[in-house]
Design a protein around this motif. Structure first.
Motif, mmCIF file in Angstrom:
data_model
loop_
_atom_site.group_PDB
_atom_site.id
_atom_site.type_symbol
_atom_site.label_atom_id
_atom_site.label_comp_id
_atom_site.label_asym_id
_atom_site.label_seq_id
_atom_site.Cartn_x
_atom_site.Cartn_y
_atom_site.Cartn_z
ATOM 1 N N VAL A 25 17.087 36.907 17.677
ATOM 2 C CA VAL A 25 17.532 36.495 16.497
ATOM 3 C C VAL A 25 18.973 37.054 16.468
ATOM 4 C CG1 VAL A 25 17.421 36.300 13.999
ATOM 5 C CG2 VAL A 25 15.417 36.099 15.522
ATOM 6 N N LYS A 27 21.735 36.496 14.332
ATOM 7 C CA LYS A 27 22.263 35.901 13.038
ATOM 8 C C LYS A 27 23.087 37.445 12.629
ATOM 9 C CE LYS A 27 18.422 37.204 10.190
ATOM 10 N NZ LYS A 27 17.191 36.900 9.817
ATOM 11 N N ASN A 48 20.469 31.764 11.450
ATOM 12 C CA ASN A 48 20.017 31.319 10.319
ATOM 13 C C ASN A 48 20.979 30.199 9.570
ATOM 14 O OD1 ASN A 48 18.196 33.520 10.961
ATOM 15 N ND2 ASN A 48 17.536 33.226 8.889
ATOM 16 N N ILE A 70 16.349 28.882 12.515
ATOM 17 C CA ILE A 70 15.172 29.516 11.878
ATOM 18 C C ILE A 70 15.378 29.679 10.325
ATOM 19 C CG2 ILE A 70 14.566 30.601 14.295
ATOM 20 C CD1 ILE A 70 15.489 33.297 13.128
ATOM 21 N N MET A 154 5.679 27.586 12.479
ATOM 22 C CA MET A 154 6.255 28.664 12.367
ATOM 23 C C MET A 154 6.012 29.371 10.519
ATOM 24 S SD MET A 154 9.167 30.516 10.727
ATOM 25 C CE MET A 154 10.858 29.973 10.545
ATOM 26 N N MET A 156 6.583 33.192 8.112
ATOM 27 C CA MET A 156 6.965 34.499 7.655
ATOM 28 C C MET A 156 6.075 35.284 6.799
ATOM 29 S SD MET A 156 10.954 33.788 6.995
ATOM 30 C CE MET A 156 11.645 35.622 7.193
ATOM 31 N N MET A 190 8.161 39.144 13.640
ATOM 32 C CA MET A 190 9.724 39.751 13.694
ATOM 33 C C MET A 190 9.612 41.205 14.114
ATOM 34 S SD MET A 190 10.193 37.694 10.263
ATOM 35 C CE MET A 190 11.650 38.882 9.649
ATOM 36 N N SER A 191 10.582 41.858 14.104
ATOM 37 C CA SER A 191 10.872 43.323 14.501
ATOM 38 C C SER A 191 9.678 44.032 13.594
ATOM 39 C CB SER A 191 12.128 43.983 14.038
ATOM 40 O OG SER A 191 13.207 43.542 14.834
ATOM 41 N N ARG A 206 10.061 36.066 16.660
ATOM 42 C CA ARG A 206 11.589 35.898 16.462
ATOM 43 C C ARG A 206 11.955 37.573 16.348
ATOM 44 N NH1 ARG A 206 8.508 33.069 13.052
ATOM 45 N NH2 ARG A 206 9.360 34.449 11.456
ATOM 46 N N ILE A 207 12.772 37.995 17.065
ATOM 47 C CA ILE A 207 13.114 39.461 17.064
ATOM 48 C C ILE A 207 14.568 39.719 16.736
ATOM 49 C CG2 ILE A 207 12.889 41.542 17.815
ATOM 50 C CD1 ILE A 207 10.233 40.984 18.585
ATOM 51 N N GLY A 208 15.034 40.338 15.886
ATOM 52 C CA GLY A 208 16.672 40.708 15.619
ATOM 53 C C GLY A 208 16.878 41.895 15.875
ATOM 54 N N SER A 209 16.651 42.825 14.741
ATOM 55 C CA SER A 209 17.289 44.000 14.344
ATOM 56 C C SER A 209 16.766 45.117 15.375
ATOM 57 C CB SER A 209 17.052 44.572 12.951
ATOM 58 O OG SER A 209 15.730 44.305 12.732
ATOM 59 N N ARG A 215 21.503 44.485 11.162
ATOM 60 C CA ARG A 215 22.858 43.723 10.895
ATOM 61 C C ARG A 215 23.714 44.485 9.707
ATOM 62 N NH1 ARG A 215 18.286 40.447 11.852
ATOM 63 N NH2 ARG A 215 17.320 40.915 9.785
HETATM 64 C C1 LIG Z 1 16.206 37.437 10.367
HETATM 65 C C2 LIG Z 1 14.988 36.658 10.815
HETATM 66 C C3 LIG Z 1 14.026 37.149 11.710
HETATM 67 C C4 LIG Z 1 14.311 38.487 12.358
HETATM 68 O O1 LIG Z 1 14.289 39.380 11.615
HETATM 69 P P1 LIG Z 1 14.218 41.072 12.316
HETATM 70 O O2 LIG Z 1 13.501 41.723 11.123
HETATM 71 O O3 LIG Z 1 15.704 41.422 12.536
HETATM 72 O O4 LIG Z 1 13.534 41.159 13.716
HETATM 73 C C5 LIG Z 1 12.854 36.234 12.239
HETATM 74 N N1 LIG Z 1 12.933 35.117 11.647
HETATM 75 C C6 LIG Z 1 13.418 34.786 10.557
HETATM 76 C C7 LIG Z 1 13.121 33.437 9.842
HETATM 77 C C8 LIG Z 1 14.428 35.331 10.281
HETATM 78 O O5 LIG Z 1 15.441 35.062 9.144
#
Ligand SMILES: *Cc1c(COP(=O)(O)O)cnc(C)c1O
Length: 217
Positions: A25, A27, A48, A70, A154, A156, A190-191, A206-209, A215
């Motif tokens: 991820v 963004k 996003n 996403i 999907m 959250m 996620m993370s 879905r992994i970002g941080s 961010r």
């Molecule tokens: C931002 C986001 C993520 C990733 O989140 P992290 O905590 O940074 O891994 C995953 N899914 C969705 C829908 C998001 O908006």
């Protein structure tokens, strides 16, 4: 500030062992960081915001990136991503799905989608309830939405420390997934909660941080 390469490699090993697909991820992260991860072999990136996604896609169009959407998608913005999007993970209404179908047709494409289910008990999150989900699947079964492929679900989970709450939300989504054997993808985790998500049957995280660093807004 660089990406967390060691973490990425460990993560990738773990996911490969469990046959789980990573979506990185990106963004609010820079083009340089995306390229750095791409050079390590990553191909799936998630965004996003439509405008940010389109400008990154344009700048990186020579790379073989699968772009995932996403975030919350407004119907009037579907046209901007329809030409190139790989998977829209955040479909949360029949109206939106109809619009995606229309734009897919215009682009002579089949667009892959996931239906986002509301599993958290938080008002700020989007997603379908079970009745809306059934309505969409029914509508599709009747031969509508011919330029859409519904690949799965999907969700959250709530942002809470209590693992039992998160686990029960993931289990709930998994149970809906299991009721629909035509689905291939169960995108959850996620993370902060991907290990739990995988133990509950997730096959896409879905992994970002934790890869890119926090961010900066
Ligand atoms: C931002 C986001 C993520 C990733 O989140 P992290 O905590 O940074 O891994 C995953 N899914 C969705 C829908 C998001 O908006």
């Amino acid at each position: 500030m660089l990406i967390n390469i060691d973490h990425y490699k460990l993560l990738k090993d773990l996911l490969t062992k469990n046959q789980v697909t990573l979506v990185a991820v990106s963004k609010i992260q820079s083009i340089e960081k995306i390229k750095a991860l791409y050079d390590l072999g990553e191909r799936n990136f998630g965004e996003n915001y439509v405008q940010e996604l389109c400008s990154k896609q344009q700048e990186l169009q020579d790379l073989e990136i699968n772009w995932h959407f996403i975030g919350h998608l407004q119907s009037n913005k579907v046209k901007y991503i329809a030409p190139f999007i790989h998977l829209i993970q955040s479909v949360d209404s029949l109206k939106l799905l109809k619009e995606i179908n229309k734009e897919a047709k215009k682009n002579s494409r089949i667009i892959n989608c996931l239906l986002q289910v509301y599993i958290a008990k938080e008002e700020t999150k989007f997603g379908l309830d079970e009745n809306e989900l059934a309505e969409i699947l029914n509508f599709k079964e009747q031969g509508n939405l011919e330029n859409i492929e519904i690949k799965g679900l999907m969700g959250m989970a709530s942002f809470v420390d209590d693992e039992n709450i998160v686990k029960s939300e993931f289990n709930y989504l998994q149970s809906i997934f299991n009721q629909n054997p035509q689905f291939e993808i169960l995108s959850m985790g996620m993370s902060g909660d991907y290990e739990l998500a995988i133990s509950c049957g997730s096959n896409m995280v879905r992994i970002g941080s934790s890869i890119f660093g926090a961010r900066k807004l």
